[in-house]
Scaffold this active site. Sequence first.
Site, PDB file in Angstrom:
ATOM      1  N   GLU A 118      65.075  19.357 -21.742  1.00 27.33           N
ATOM      2  CA  GLU A 118      64.739  18.964 -23.113  1.00 27.33           C
ATOM      3  C   GLU A 118      63.632  19.832 -23.699  1.00 27.33           C
ATOM      4  O   GLU A 118      62.949  19.431 -24.631  1.00 27.33           O
ATOM      5  CB  GLU A 118      64.333  17.484 -23.171  1.00 27.33           C
ATOM      6  N   ASP A 124      72.992  23.317 -27.027  1.00 29.38           N
ATOM      7  CA  ASP A 124      73.634  22.582 -25.938  1.00 29.38           C
ATOM      8  C   ASP A 124      75.045  23.126 -25.808  1.00 29.38           C
ATOM      9  O   ASP A 124      75.797  23.147 -26.784  1.00 29.38           O
ATOM     10  CB  ASP A 124      73.729  21.088 -26.280  1.00 29.38           C
TER      11      ASP A 124
END
Lengths: 316, 525
Positions: free
Chosen positions: B189, B350
């Site tokens: 993250e 992502d």
Amino acid sequence: MAKVKTQTIKRKATRQRKSVVTREPAKKEIFGAQQVAVEQAKFYPPQQASRPARVMPQELPFGYGQDKIILQVRDPWWIHAYWEVRSQIFDALREQLKDDFYKARRVLRVYDVSYIIFNGKNANRFFDIHIHEHSNNWYIDTGGPGRSWCVDFGLLLADGRFITIVRSNTVATPLAGPSWITDEEWMIPDDAFARLYGMGFGFGRSSPVGKAWQERLKKALFSGVFASPGMASPVKKIPGARKFWLAVNTELIVYGATEPDAKVTVQGNPINLRPDGTFTLRFALPDGKQVIPVKAVSCDNQEERAITPVVNKETK
Amino acid sequence: MNKGYLCLVLHCHLPYVRHPEHENFLEEDWLYEGITETYIPLILLFERLLNDGVDFRLTMSLSPTLISMLGDRLLQDRYIKHINRLIELAHREVERTRWQPEFQHLANMYLGRFYECRNTFERYHRNLADAFKSFQDAGKLEIITCGATHGYLPLMEVVRPSIRAQIKVAVSHYEKALGAKPRGIWLPECGFVPGFDELLKEAGLKYFFSDAHGVLHGSPRPKYGVFAPVYCKGTGVACFGRDLESSKQVWSSIEGYPGDYNYREFYRDIGFDLDYEYIRPYIHPDGVRINTGIKYYRITGSENKQPYNPCAAQEKAAEQAGNFMFNRQKQVEYLCDFMGKKPLIVSPYDAELFGHWWYEGVMWLEFLLRKVVFDQDQIRLVTPSEYLAENPRNQVITPSLSSWGWKGYSEMWLQGANDWIYRHLHAASERMTELAKSYPETGGLVKRALNQALRELLLAQSSDWAFIMGTGTHTSYAVKRTKDHLLRFARLYEDIKAGAIDEGWLSDIEYKDNLFPEIDYRVHQ
């Protein structure tokens, strides 16, 4: 020296999110003692499991028999504290303080310990948050990005004395904007930095410093907004509230049977028969006329049968 | 001569979901969908580029949990079953849509893709990590590592040994799987706290990525903003800041490319649309409707969805790839003059966005890579290692605490819905440190139990569980995983301390939570 005075915090009640202990309702755990025993019996011969089996705990414990308070940074303004204090500690305090104990309030004392080595007495400033007896964690609005914080959990006596029960680790909140420190060797004029800053956040060349960051927060340009972790949860997007709807589609099933070794075509395309000679075909049926010739030819090519259903479909 | 660099980064991660104890497990589909819709399409893309002699550069993180699942025999076998079922369904769809030519060609498209997936999967002997390795060996792809189980590191600050374990386990796992040391890491993250760079350096890592504000709010001020990496003060580990202008073109749910009306609609899947009895064999055995991956509609822009048109979508993808490149050229041109040096644009995404969410994303990427390589010379594709080799002199700063999650810090993983986990996770970390100290040398059953304890701890730390709890939907699996691993850890801890390890039970959880076979509990220090 910090003055020992309670600073009542005047923040809107809504900003102080009191968080209750989150505990899931006790659900059936797969690895309950029974289950483990069953699995063991399944995978291993019983003589191996003859040792009295330790019971698998069903739930996480409420505490770990420690006295501690831990701080974590949530963002430039907020920190989170969770704590655990054994009941013996309170018992001892009750013993020691007698009546005063019952008049005392449980308090989080939040120290600003930026740029110092904190010894318990030299905080830049502090403020207190009154805590409910059963709370075990709290979100603290420090109002201070770019500073360091330490928190005591303790008792505030009626006469103003504060008794520390546990002291936290020290955490540093990040800046909520660019640093004011510049590097001589890598000097950059303010307006030039402002441009780069705005561009880095994707808001063009003219955004004033700091503004770009706020803009970004508004636009929610973060990972996870668009996609969930990993893959999608297997759920359809929920239609908006009171968005009544209806969908109707039609399909046509064509089925039949012949000799298992016959060759069958439907609309000219060969199909596979089940071992017993039956077949089933399923078609989405659009509006209009469908002519569906079904033809069977015996395996020796000597005989042929044809049946042609015709289907008209319309939607009103 | 180029005027700047573009560093595209794809972050590939899925949490470790593997349930040998169940014949079918809904959440395992995350992996199978990822393989069919993202990983194999990417592999096929890289193959095409290599065949055509396209000298591309791409950086890709493969999380250790993902590599482990890709290499797991059970999951590989289950993927074959999964894809075979899809092939069967696609065959039935080709037949069912015979009178609907607007859908039948799509059914044929899916059928072809599913066959291609199975062939590709078999071609790489069922281990797709080897495919990615081959592109790294060919010098086109730079694979970096990630946290061992994608633990969100800023919320482990009080238990540093766990951060060390997340990093070290990841690095040794990478070496084993990819046959070299990782040069960089994708911090889970993008969660960074000043000082973490010491642990990265200790593990031999040269660089990591942070979100834009990690660099822009660093101190002293970064002279080149996010358009050049910085070295962390005290360690010299390089930090690459994310450029948000290029990100938002792809990410933004409002202005982003994936929302184009010509693109395939993710939410209209035949798993939900078709007659229950018909679709029943292809959804979850419990009878819950799920996405099959066969989707016939385009976004359209209204509720009256129109059939998907692959040609129109492909044209759109080409156009948008051109638009993306054009914007980068303009960006680089401006910055090059402004900075007096060649800017670096770092665009991380992502990976599962491509193909899975944004069906045309892989196609878009292919157009982009080809165009950048062949159609212009202002921007050059680069990997972080190449950039650093060519530009070794960079400013030294202390980047700021930051993440790329919601609101830019830790709130996604620290809010009312998930904050209860940290007292348990931290307690387990402390106990793990205690165990590692108590057993500097050991062997046999105790060693197995200690290694398993670390596995359970790492699995409990996956940021995915807190994330799912934070989203508030389908939280029960995330809660259960957190608790299961913590409870298994707790029992191991008690058993080890009591000298009463139950070998039968230990073998059972070793079999269930089987990742990181080479783990050494002593890294948790």
